[in-house]
Design a protein around this motif. Structure first.
Motif, short mmCIF file in Angstrom:
data_model
loop_
_atom_site.label_atom_id
_atom_site.label_comp_id
_atom_site.label_asym_id
_atom_site.label_seq_id
_atom_site.Cartn_x
_atom_site.Cartn_y
_atom_site.Cartn_z
N GLY A 1 72.11 56.60 67.29
CA GLY A 1 70.80 57.24 67.21
C GLY A 1 70.84 58.72 67.53
O GLY A 1 71.90 59.35 67.54
N GLU A 2 69.65 59.27 67.82
CA GLU A 2 69.52 60.71 68.06
C GLU A 2 70.30 61.17 69.29
O GLU A 2 70.94 62.23 69.26
CB GLU A 2 68.05 61.08 68.20
CG GLU A 2 67.27 60.97 66.90
CD GLU A 2 65.80 61.32 67.07
OE1 GLU A 2 65.44 61.91 68.11
OE2 GLU A 2 65.02 61.00 66.17
N VAL A 3 70.23 60.40 70.37
CA VAL A 3 70.93 60.79 71.59
C VAL A 3 72.44 60.80 71.33
O VAL A 3 73.14 61.75 71.69
CB VAL A 3 70.58 59.85 72.77
CG1 VAL A 3 71.43 60.18 73.99
CG2 VAL A 3 69.10 59.96 73.11
N PRO B 1 76.30 49.70 64.98
CA PRO B 1 76.09 48.90 63.76
C PRO B 1 75.47 49.72 62.63
O PRO B 1 75.64 49.41 61.45
CB PRO B 1 75.15 47.77 64.22
CG PRO B 1 74.53 48.27 65.49
CD PRO B 1 75.49 49.24 66.11
N SER B 2 74.75 50.80 62.99
CA SER B 2 74.17 51.70 61.97
C SER B 2 74.03 53.09 62.59
O SER B 2 74.04 53.25 63.81
CB SER B 2 72.81 51.17 61.50
OG SER B 2 71.89 51.15 62.60
N PHE B 3 73.89 54.08 61.70
CA PHE B 3 73.83 55.47 62.15
C PHE B 3 72.66 56.19 61.49
O PHE B 3 72.36 55.93 60.32
CB PHE B 3 75.12 56.21 61.78
CG PHE B 3 76.34 55.67 62.45
CD1 PHE B 3 76.77 56.19 63.67
CD2 PHE B 3 77.07 54.63 61.88
CE1 PHE B 3 77.90 55.69 64.31
CE2 PHE B 3 78.20 54.12 62.51
CZ PHE B 3 78.62 54.65 63.72
N ILE B 4 72.04 57.11 62.22
CA ILE B 4 70.99 57.92 61.60
C ILE B 4 71.64 58.84 60.57
O ILE B 4 72.84 59.12 60.62
CB ILE B 4 70.17 58.71 62.65
CG1 ILE B 4 71.07 59.67 63.44
CG2 ILE B 4 69.41 57.78 63.57
CD1 ILE B 4 70.31 60.62 64.36
N THR C 1 76.22 64.64 58.23
CA THR C 1 76.48 66.08 58.24
C THR C 1 77.75 66.43 58.99
O THR C 1 78.26 67.54 58.86
CB THR C 1 75.30 66.86 58.87
OG1 THR C 1 75.19 66.51 60.26
CG2 THR C 1 73.99 66.55 58.17
N LEU C 2 78.27 65.51 59.77
CA LEU C 2 79.47 65.76 60.57
C LEU C 2 80.76 65.54 59.77
O LEU C 2 81.84 65.90 60.23
CB LEU C 2 79.47 64.89 61.83
CG LEU C 2 78.25 65.06 62.73
CD1 LEU C 2 78.30 64.08 63.90
CD2 LEU C 2 78.15 66.49 63.24
N HIS D 1 85.01 59.68 63.34
CA HIS D 1 85.34 58.34 62.83
C HIS D 1 84.19 57.40 63.18
O HIS D 1 84.01 57.04 64.34
CB HIS D 1 86.63 57.81 63.46
CG HIS D 1 87.80 58.73 63.30
ND1 HIS D 1 88.45 58.87 62.10
CD2 HIS D 1 88.42 59.55 64.18
CE1 HIS D 1 89.45 59.75 62.25
NE2 HIS D 1 89.44 60.18 63.49
N ARG D 2 83.39 57.03 62.16
CA ARG D 2 82.28 56.10 62.40
C ARG D 2 82.79 54.67 62.25
O ARG D 2 83.41 54.33 61.24
CB ARG D 2 81.14 56.37 61.43
CG ARG D 2 80.35 57.61 61.80
CD ARG D 2 79.22 57.85 60.85
NE ARG D 2 79.74 58.40 59.60
CZ ARG D 2 79.05 58.50 58.47
NH1 ARG D 2 77.82 58.07 58.40
NH2 ARG D 2 79.60 59.02 57.40
#
Length: 196
Positions: free
Chosen positions: A19-21, A41-44, A49-50, A55-56
């Motif tokens: 999330g944002e934090v 499990p998911s990303f904003i 942009t990174l 590594h996600r």
């Protein structure tokens, strides 16, 4: 809390959360030339942009996911998961920031202003991050973008002084003098004294 600047070059940094934090925490590591792993499990959308600097890893946190990390940030929206991460790091002697649990954190992240090699960190010990951010914004005006070159020039002159001036008293006098000079004066001083 003991203040320190850490060299993260080549080190593994793990952030748990998408999330944002978590994004803000990951963004602060981008310039550190470290190996950044982010588990969620998911990303904003902002994570895209990174690019390849991060590594996600698309999964829910499991015990041991942070093994081998130098630093871990627990930034999920689940207090219990963050606590599990913090406890794992505590047992494994891994530096850990648990965003919603200061007592379980082995470090907190100050509000930081960077201008080249100049780093100014402001902390209220977690009592008021908003105040720390306000003070940082105030310092941004005083120490503007030109300070990066100013610090670099001070470093070059210092190295020349240490290399070329043999008299210790004169060396100290010069080093004390150069920090009193305004940026334009320092530039002129460098050109007149150390440009061959």
């Amino acid at each position: 809390m003991y203040s320190a600047l850490l060299n993260l070059e080549g080190k593994k940094v793990t952030v748990v959360g998408g999330g944002e934090v978590a994004f803000r925490k990951v963004s602060s590591f981008i310039e550190e030339d470290c190996e950044i792993h982010v588990i969620a499990p998911s990303f904003i959308e902002e994570f895209k942009t990174l690019g390849h600097k991060v590594h996600r890893i698309y999964k829910c946190y499991e015990e041991g996911d942070c093994a081998g990390s130098f630093i871990v940030v627990a930034a999920t929206d689940d207090y219990e998961v963050n606590e599990q991460i913090g406890q794992f790091c505590k047992r494994g002697h891994i530096l850990c920031n648990v965003v919603d649990n200061k007592p379980l954190s082995s470090f907190i992240v100050p509000s930081t202003l960077k201008r080249g090699d100049l780093t100014i960190s402001i902390s209220t010990g977690g009592a008021s991050p908003s105040l720390a951010a306000k003070i940082r914004r105030e310092l941004e005006d005083k120490y503007d973008a030109h300070y990066g070159e100013y610090i670099a020039r001070l470093g070059r002159i210092r190295n020349c002084v240490l290399e070329k001036v043999t008299d210790e008293v004169e060396k100290k006098r010069i080093l004390k003098h150069i920090i009193t000079l305004e940026p334009q004066e320092l530039e002129a001083y460098e050109k007149s004294h150390f440009n061959d």
